[in-house]
Enzyme design. Structure first.
Site, short mmCIF file in Angstrom:
data_model
loop_
_atom_site.label_atom_id
_atom_site.label_comp_id
_atom_site.label_asym_id
_atom_site.label_seq_id
_atom_site.Cartn_x
_atom_site.Cartn_y
_atom_site.Cartn_z
N HIS A 2 0.82 -1.22 0.00
CA HIS A 2 0.00 0.00 0.00
C HIS A 2 0.85 1.26 0.00
O HIS A 2 2.08 1.21 0.19
CB HIS A 2 -0.94 -0.01 1.22
CG HIS A 2 -0.24 -0.18 2.53
ND1 HIS A 2 0.40 0.86 3.18
CD2 HIS A 2 -0.09 -1.27 3.32
CE1 HIS A 2 0.92 0.41 4.32
NE2 HIS A 2 0.64 -0.88 4.42
N CYS A 40 3.97 -5.11 6.39
CA CYS A 40 3.43 -4.70 5.08
C CYS A 40 4.53 -4.15 4.18
O CYS A 40 5.62 -3.81 4.65
CB CYS A 40 2.36 -3.63 5.27
SG CYS A 40 0.73 -4.31 5.56
#
Lengths: 261, 228
Positions: free
Chosen positions: A221, A237
């Protein structure tokens, strides 16, 4: 009148009409054929199909499928084989659950089974599920690679690199898992600057953040701290600068295989 | 009591699409949520179609494209999954040639339609292209259906040049159908005349296969809850 009979009469009529148009009768009753050149030209086709091409190399193609019915993945293509994991039809993000398809096989009863990569711990787990539990197979020609040592993401299409970008990955206490995964979904238009404008869900799960809401899935992201990219800054992440993740979103289909090494 | 609507029973939207083709998208949109059997629905269905209701060449070509995509995906997936590789040499040649032809048909119709080409639908062939027997059975039926479809829609095309081109497609599909029947040991030309099918009839036949499915929802607007 039956349709076939009607068609037959139509054909006979057409033959008679063509014969009449292509010949004349003189005063002695002799039929003189009309030169073919006098007939109108047939219409020019709007297109001419070219030579058909056989299916090219499938080396760069991968398959995935949505989960249509909740099912159990098993260690072998057999209803009696031990269960590996349960597969739900939806993800925590509300999208259709998906699996990467690795192989196909028939069991002794003629039922088709698919060998699939699973979004479960331990990472890298695979299992066999009944074909009928999955929806239509989809094909992608893309592949995503994240190099944890060089802090770099590369997207390949048909084997050629089409996008390279720096990334932020997990810090030492929350490492980004290594292995073979796939892109599970795409999230947009949400309100969270910390995740940037676009986020992709992957099948990878953090082995240290197991108590994280929604199961500790690893995402790819954007971020509101682009100054920290590249770096080892996340909870697992893969963070990208916002312009990079927007570019990625234009080229990355769901189902793309992901290698983290 | 929950009222039953067209949308509720028409899950793959085949009926709504047919209504839109005949009556225009406005009326189809209205019928989507109108209760089945309601006075409003009946009066709308009984009203004469709009002046633009005539099926256009673009609509016909788009239906043809949808059908060719269905066939091309069927053969391509069977090839990619290894189903075709497990067949005899003669069947491999047959299946791969047909796949190549169907992909060529998709390419050329897409080119002709340009920006008016419809989006690629999602397909789910289930087990029908996973085994030799299921693949062969489906392929034979599909090729026969294609011939019936083209025989029915070619006369509807207004542009004579397109008609000529589609006849070229029809003859190739007829050869496919004959080859498919020969492969399974059936008579390649079982009748003296082929019965044409209307667009609506073929649409119904395609819908009954359930091969064309709704696109799975793979995107959402929820706030991510990934590890961050």
């Amino acid at each position: 009148m039956r349709p076939v009979a009607a068609l037959g009469l139509t054909l006979l009529g057409a033959v008679a009409a063509v014969t009449a148009a292509a010949a004349t009768v003189d005063s002695t009753g002799t039929v003189a054929p009309v030169a073919v050149g006098a007939l109108p030209l047939p219409p020019t086709p709007a297109f001419t199909p070219g030579t058909p091409r056989p299916l090219g190399s499938v080396r760069h193609l991968s398959h995935w499928a949505p989960v249509r019915r909740a099912t159990i993945a098993r260690s072998a293509p057999d209803d009696a084989a031990p269960a590996v994991a349960a597969l739900a039809t939806t993800t925590p993000e509300g999208t259709r659950n998906a699996v990467a398809v690795l192989a196909v096989r028939q069991d002794g009863h003629g039922a088709t089974w698919l060998h699939v990569r699973l979004p479960v711990l331990p990472n890298g787990a695979t299992g066999w599920v009944r074909r009928r539990a999955l929806g239509g197979l989809e094909t992608v020609d893309t592949r995503l690679e994240v190099d944890l040592a060089r802090l770099r993401l590369t997207l390949y299409r048909e084997g050629r690199a089409v996008l390279r970008a720096p990334v932020g990955v997990g810090r030492d206490s929350r490492p980004t898992p290594r292995g073979e995964f796939y892109i599970r979904n795409q999230l947009t238009r949400y309100r969270s600057a910390a995740y940037g404008p676009v986020a992709f869900g992957t099948s990878a799960r953090s082995s240290t953040a197991t108590g994280w809401p929604a199961g500790g899935f690893v995402g790819i992201h954007g971020t509101d701290r682009s100054d920290l990219v590249p770096g080892r800054v996340s909870h697992g992440c893969i963070r990208m600068r916002n312009p990079d993740v927007v570019e990625l979103a234009k080229r990355l289909p769901v189902g793309t295989p992901l290698t983290i090494h | 009591m929950t009222r039953l609507t067209l949308e509720a029973i028409d899950r793959d939207e085949a009926l709504l699409e047919a209504v839109a083709e005949l009556h225009g998208t406005t009326r189809a949109g209205f019928l989507r949520t109108a209760a089945l059997g309601s006075a409003a629905m009946l009066s709308t269905l009984m009203a004469p179609p709009a002046a633009t209701a005539k099926v256009t060449d673009v609509a016909i070509l788009n239906f043809g494209l949808r059908f060719e995509r269905l066939q091309a995906t069927f053969y391509t997936q069977a090839d990619e999954l290894g189903t075709i590789a497990r067949m005899s040499d003669a069947k491999q040649q047959w299946a791969r040639t047909l796949g190549a032809h169907e992909r060529a048909h998709v390419r050329i119709i897409k080119q002709v339609l340009g920006p008016k080409a419809g989006r690629r639908p999602s397909f789910d062939f289930g087990e029908d292209n996973a085994t030799d027997a299921a693949f062969t059975r489906t392929a034979v039926a599909m090729e026969d259906l294609t011939v019936a479809l083209l025989t029915g829609i070619v006369p509807e095309v207004q542009d004579r040049r397109l008609t000529a081109a589609l006849l070229g497609l029809l003859t190739v599909e007829a050869r496919h159908a004959a080859w498919a029947r020969h492969i399974v040991g059936s008579t390649p030309a079982p009748a003296a005349f082929d019965e044409p099918m209307t667009l609506a009839a073929v649409r119904g036949a395609v819908a009954r296969t359930r091969f064309i499915v709704r696109q799975p929802k793979m995107t959402a607007h929820r706030r991510p809850r990934f590890t961050g």
